[in-house]
Design a protein around this motif. Sequence first.
Motif, PDB file in Angstrom:
ATOM      1  N   ARG A  69      27.613 108.839  79.336  1.00 28.66           N
ATOM      2  CA  ARG A  69      27.857 107.552  78.657  1.00 28.66           C
ATOM      3  C   ARG A  69      28.715 106.637  79.514  1.00 28.66           C
ATOM      4  N   GLU A  70      29.697 107.218  80.194  1.00 26.63           N
ATOM      5  CA  GLU A  70      30.562 106.405  81.048  1.00 26.63           C
ATOM      6  C   GLU A  70      29.785 105.870  82.244  1.00 26.63           C
ATOM      7  N   ARG A  73      27.662 103.122  80.974  1.00 21.48           N
ATOM      8  CA  ARG A  73      28.463 101.952  80.627  1.00 21.48           C
ATOM      9  C   ARG A  73      28.783 101.127  81.877  1.00 21.48           C
ATOM     10  N   GLU A  76      25.684  99.398  83.057  1.00 22.27           N
ATOM     11  CA  GLU A  76      25.421  98.224  82.216  1.00 22.27           C
ATOM     12  C   GLU A  76      26.348  97.075  82.600  1.00 22.27           C
ATOM     13  N   ASP A 142      31.131 100.387  72.458  1.00 19.07           N
ATOM     14  CA  ASP A 142      31.984  99.623  73.366  1.00 19.07           C
ATOM     15  C   ASP A 142      33.209  99.056  72.658  1.00 19.07           C
TER      16      ASP A 142
END
Length: 291
Positions: A69-70, A73, A76, A142
Amino acid sequence: MSLVKYEILNAVVEYGSLTKAADALNITQSAVSHAIASLESECGFTLLNRGRTGVKVTAEGERILGYTREILRWNELMNQEISLIRGAEVGTVRIGTFASVSTQWLPGILKQFRLRHPGIEIKLWEGDYAEIEAWLAGGAIDLGFLSLGEPMSYETIPLQKDRLMCILPLGHPLADETSVSFELLLEQPFILPRWGGDNEIERLIRQHAAKLNVVYEVAEDQAIMAMVRNGLGISLLPEMVLQGHTNELALVPLSGDPYRTIGLACPSLANLSPATRRFIEAVQEWLAHTR
């Protein structure tokens, strides 16, 4: 290992199903299965347990999930920065929210946001305070709307104070009072809001070191109001929750005007993506215009 596999893993965990993840990503279920199998092979251990009730992440998978996920992120964030340099606004912002914010604030905020930032997608995760904090800790969202109380392990932006009101059935002996002391509540049958995590009602009770006459513990705000209407007890709820119900309940302020502070929380304000910053600006602007 690839970003695509990480995205597929996160989608399967989020939706709890290979089929739903495939639909969300617009790929085949076999492609999802192959990506997960390939990722498990590269890791050397099982990431997901498949069963009749759906897919559950393993303990080992949970540890890996935080990193994927990090990574996603930051990818993104980089893509959004590239788009801004090129003069376009794109991206995805994942927001944790609770019921009263979803009902009273988000329809207006999202309508305005979509008109101004059509290239930014907003994904909503609705839960209670404890779930939102867990999603923040795990990197699933977020940004999260929360009731800001005791010191938190997140950076926060206070948005609005929301008074706690005593709610009573119409015709109750206390209904015509201008305010009610907390001590008077001790004499009444009380319906305790049982929201997940530490909440403003429980903090207020601790502050008074009080033992209320709790007859029911209820999680849903609508159920609490229905029980009060039917004379089963009194309760405390934030004023924002009670909008639209002022004709069917007696609402009396508590002495001292205790309140909750609704705000936004995130792991780091300095590391927010451009799209997330735009969302925060939209929330603050909408609230300024509606006050």
